[in-house]
Every structure is written in C-alpha cells, then in structure tokens.
Design an enzyme around this catalytic site. Structure first.
Site, PDB file in Angstrom:
ATOM      1  N   GLY A  31      -3.790   0.706   5.456  1.00 39.03           N
ATOM      2  CA  GLY A  31      -4.649  -0.317   4.858  1.00 39.03           C
ATOM      3  C   GLY A  31      -4.313  -0.612   3.410  1.00 39.03           C
ATOM      4  N   ALA A  32      -5.267  -1.278   2.718  1.00 37.81           N
ATOM      5  CA  ALA A  32      -5.008  -1.823   1.377  1.00 37.81           C
ATOM      6  C   ALA A  32      -3.712  -2.631   1.455  1.00 37.81           C
ATOM      7  CB  ALA A  32      -4.937  -0.721   0.324  1.00 37.81           C
ATOM      8  N   LEU A  33      -3.716  -3.562   2.372  1.00 37.80           N
ATOM      9  CA  LEU A  33      -2.482  -4.245   2.758  1.00 37.80           C
ATOM     10  C   LEU A  33      -1.989  -5.206   1.684  1.00 37.80           C
ATOM     11  CD1 LEU A  33      -3.377  -4.979   6.502  1.00 37.80           C
ATOM     12  CD2 LEU A  33      -2.229  -2.986   5.516  1.00 37.80           C
ATOM     13  N   HIS A  37       3.403  -5.001   3.846  1.00 34.68           N
ATOM     14  CA  HIS A  37       2.850  -4.849   5.200  1.00 34.68           C
ATOM     15  C   HIS A  37       2.950  -6.183   5.953  1.00 34.68           C
ATOM     16  CE1 HIS A  37       0.374  -1.753   2.899  1.00 34.68           C
ATOM     17  NE2 HIS A  37       0.925  -1.021   3.839  1.00 34.68           N
ATOM     18  N   LYS A 151      10.864   1.322   2.398  1.00 34.71           N
ATOM     19  CA  LYS A 151      10.188   1.873   1.215  1.00 34.71           C
ATOM     20  C   LYS A 151       9.943   3.380   1.389  1.00 34.71           C
ATOM     21  CE  LYS A 151       6.863   1.981  -2.107  1.00 34.71           C
ATOM     22  NZ  LYS A 151       6.191   3.208  -1.787  1.00 34.71           N
ATOM     23  N   SER A 189       3.204  -1.505  -3.182  1.00 30.46           N
ATOM     24  CA  SER A 189       2.586  -0.290  -2.645  1.00 30.46           C
ATOM     25  C   SER A 189       1.080  -0.405  -2.817  1.00 30.46           C
ATOM     26  CB  SER A 189       3.099   0.926  -3.423  1.00 30.46           C
ATOM     27  OG  SER A 189       2.273   2.040  -3.171  1.00 30.46           O
ATOM     28  N   SER A 190       0.360   0.135  -1.847  1.00 35.26           N
ATOM     29  CA  SER A 190      -1.112   0.134  -1.961  1.00 35.26           C
ATOM     30  C   SER A 190      -1.538   0.897  -3.204  1.00 35.26           C
ATOM     31  CB  SER A 190      -1.731   0.790  -0.720  1.00 35.26           C
ATOM     32  OG  SER A 190      -1.229   0.195   0.445  1.00 35.26           O
TER      33      SER A 190
HETATM   34  P1  AMP Z   1       1.338   2.560   4.294  1.00 34.62           P
HETATM   35  O1  AMP Z   1       0.139   1.707   4.537  1.00 34.62           O
HETATM   36  O2  AMP Z   1       1.675   2.745   2.860  1.00 34.62           O
HETATM   37  O3  AMP Z   1       1.305   3.840   5.095  1.00 34.62           O
HETATM   38  O4  AMP Z   1       2.575   1.732   4.873  1.00 34.62           O
HETATM   39  C1  AMP Z   1       2.587   1.254   6.192  1.00 34.62           C
HETATM   40  C2  AMP Z   1       3.970   0.736   6.484  1.00 34.62           C
HETATM   41  O5  AMP Z   1       4.296  -0.298   5.567  1.00 34.62           O
HETATM   42  C3  AMP Z   1       5.047   1.834   6.334  1.00 34.62           C
HETATM   43  O6  AMP Z   1       6.003   1.690   7.377  1.00 34.62           O
HETATM   44  C4  AMP Z   1       5.638   1.497   4.987  1.00 34.62           C
HETATM   45  O7  AMP Z   1       6.969   1.937   4.835  1.00 34.62           O
HETATM   46  C5  AMP Z   1       5.545  -0.011   4.968  1.00 34.62           C
HETATM   47  N1  AMP Z   1       5.591  -0.503   3.593  1.00 34.62           N
HETATM   48  C6  AMP Z   1       4.884  -0.036   2.531  1.00 34.62           C
HETATM   49  N2  AMP Z   1       5.241  -0.693   1.399  1.00 34.62           N
HETATM   50  C7  AMP Z   1       6.208  -1.574   1.759  1.00 34.62           C
HETATM   51  C8  AMP Z   1       6.994  -2.534   1.055  1.00 34.62           C
HETATM   52  N3  AMP Z   1       6.870  -2.707  -0.256  1.00 34.62           N
HETATM   53  N4  AMP Z   1       7.886  -3.275   1.750  1.00 34.62           N
HETATM   54  C9  AMP Z   1       8.038  -3.104   3.087  1.00 34.62           C
HETATM   55  N5  AMP Z   1       7.328  -2.222   3.823  1.00 34.62           N
HETATM   56  C10 AMP Z   1       6.430  -1.460   3.167  1.00 34.62           C
END
Ligand code: AMP
Length: 284
Positions: A31-33, A37, A151, A189-190
């Site tokens: 979340g915190a998309l 994402h 990432k 990044s979230s």
């Molecule tokens: P998270 O919500 O941080 O667990 O991320 C969920 C998915 O989104 C994971 O596969 C991350 O690698 C991907 N993700 C996070 N940040 C980015 C970004 N800046 N660019 C592309 N994918 C991302």
C-alpha cells in the site's frame, strides 16, 4: 474494481475468471501506492492479464517495530490509484485472515546465501517474512504472472527462489519491472513520504552515488568509488548500511568491476528514521 477482504470470496471470483480463460496477473504491495506501483499494474494491464493487486502490510517482514508502526497507510488514495490504473481486483486482507493460525507458521523456506548478504544481513528475518507472505498470497491468487519491481532487487531474487521451492516456476512467471524514479532520480518509495523536506532534498544522493559507481566502470577501482560514496553519504547525514557491487545474476559480492559480467550496484542507508534502498544495473 472489486474489493475482497476474504480469501474464499476472492478464490471463488478468480476461479470463475479462469474458466473464462483469463490469465491472472498479480501485483503484491504493502500500500501507500505511488507511480512505481502503478507501473506494475499498467504492465499487467498491457499484458491483457486480469489484474489482482493486494495490499497487506506484512508484520512478519519487519524487524524494526517502529518501521512497521509508522508504515504509511493511505487506503482511499490507493483505491483511487488502482481504479485509475485499470486494476480489476484489490485483495485487502487483515492479519487474522492472512495468518489464522498465528504468524509462526509457513516460514520454512530457505534462501541460503541470499539471506546472509545485504538486506538479508541487515534485516535478519526479513526474507523469511517475505517468503511467508508471498507464498501465502501465491497459494491464494495462483497467478500466471507475478509483477515485482527491480527497486527491491534482492527481493526479486528471493521470490525467484521461492517459486522454485514451491515448485511453481513453470506455472507462475516472475516479471521484473524497472524502477520508477522522481524527476531528480530518487527511486519512488512509500517510505519517501516519511522524509522531511530537507531530508527529501538530500535523498537523491543515494541515486547520485549509484550513478557515479556506474559511470566509473571503465576507469575506476570500486574500492575507491565505494569509499567516496560512503564518505559523501556520511557527510550529508546518512547512516549508510552498505554500498556494494555484486554479480547481477546471483548477487555474489565483488571487490571490483568486471566488465565481462552483468553487475548491480546496491545501496542502503538511513536518513533519520527512514531506511532507503536503491540499485542500478551495470554492464546491461
Ligand atoms: P512495496 O509496496 O514497497 O512492498 O512494493 C510492492 C512492489 O512494488 C514491489 O515489487 C516493489 O519492488 C515495487 N516497487 C516499489 N517501488 C517501486 C518503484 N519505484 N518502481 C517500480 N516498482 C516499485
């Protein structure tokens, strides 16, 4: 977009979609998309998948309790972003739904070397938690394609190993998508939302260090560049955890550049309370 909170309801819905010969694309998130994402969802939509996204802040992958408690939660904005991105289903379970028998079970995967270096070394237990939650989600969703971001480079390698350990590598294809960045280069990044304004301005130094590591591949000695980066990060007020160079295929750490192999440069550093990671591929 349809929202499910219960596993059985989601599974009933997805088995009907499978009967219509749809392929299922899955984007697991916490979340915190943001646009990073969104790019994963878009890739799944473009591949004509029936797209399922999950939002679950998994307690078992956090070693730092404050990091877990402070993890941003923005459900309304997330639902809006996913709807606009063309996502078909959002799975939004709570902890009880994901771990009805408690969080102690289902974490018996072994990631070997990957669990001992970089993120594995600095966040003990983290990848066990990632393996536990991703395995559970994969068993629930049973996707044809799993979309993850470069990432989290090491996480992608851990999940590749997980697919092998679960014997589903031929059923679920892992699609690794490029890192989306802010205009100044900071990886989205979230956690960026937790940075103060001055910290946010400084945060690009991580990307700048990666670019300088990449740029010196033909004339540099990694030892020197690594030290320069560590000094710059410390000087700017970061607490660097690692500035590393590794073989991009197996994450074997290396002391120096090797232009004949695909390599990846990786950095993790804390800025105040916020831990940031990023990486850049070298030699393609
Ligand atoms: P998270 O919500 O941080 O667990 O991320 C969920 C998915 O989104 C994971 O596969 C991350 O690698 C991907 N993700 C996070 N940040 C980015 C970004 N800046 N660019 C592309 N994918 C991302």
């Amino acid at each position: 977009m349809v929202i499910f909170k219960k596993i059985h309801d989601l599974q009933d819905f997805l088995s009907a979609k499978r009967k219509e010969n749809m392929t299922i694309g899955f984007v697991p998130t916490m979340g915190a998309l943001h646009d990073g994402h969104r790019s994963l969802v878009k890739k799944a939509v473009d591949s004509k998948d029936f797209v399922v996204c999950s939002i679950f802040v998994n307690p078992t992958q956090f070693k730092d309790k404050t990091d877990f408690e402070k993890y941003p939660v923005t459900p309304d904005a997330d639902i809006l972003l996913l709807t606009q991105a063309g996502c078909h289903v959002l799975f939004l379970p709570d902890v009880q739904e994901m771990y009805p028998d408690g969080t102690g079970k289902g974490n018996d995967f072994d990631f070997g070397y990957l669990d001992t270096v970089l993120e594995g070394a600095h966040r003990p237990g983290h990848f066990k938690g990632v393996g536990q939650v991703v395995a559970r989600l994969l068993n629930i969703v049973q996707p044809d394609r799993l979309y993850m971001g470069q990432k989290d480079y090491q996480q992608c390698m851990v999940v590749r190993s997980l697919l092998g350990q679960m014997n589903i590598s031929d059923k679920t294809e892992l699609i690794i998508c490029p890192t989306l960045r802010e205009p100044d280069g900071l990886a989205m990044s979230s956690r960026n939302t937790r940075l103060t304004e001055p910290q946010r301005a400084l945060a690009i130094v991580i990307y700048q260090c990666l670019v300088s590591i990449q740029g010196k591949v033909n004339d540099g000695n990694f030892d020197i560049v690594q030290k320069e980066c560590l000094d710059i990060l410390k000087d700017k007020g970061f607490e660097p955890e690692y500035v590393a160079l590794a073989d991009a295929r197996d994450l074997a750490l290396t002391d120096n550049y090797n232009t004949t192999r695909p390599m990846v440069a990786l950095i993790a550093a804390k800025l105040g309370q916020v831990r940031l990671i990023d990486n850049l591929l070298i030699n393609g």
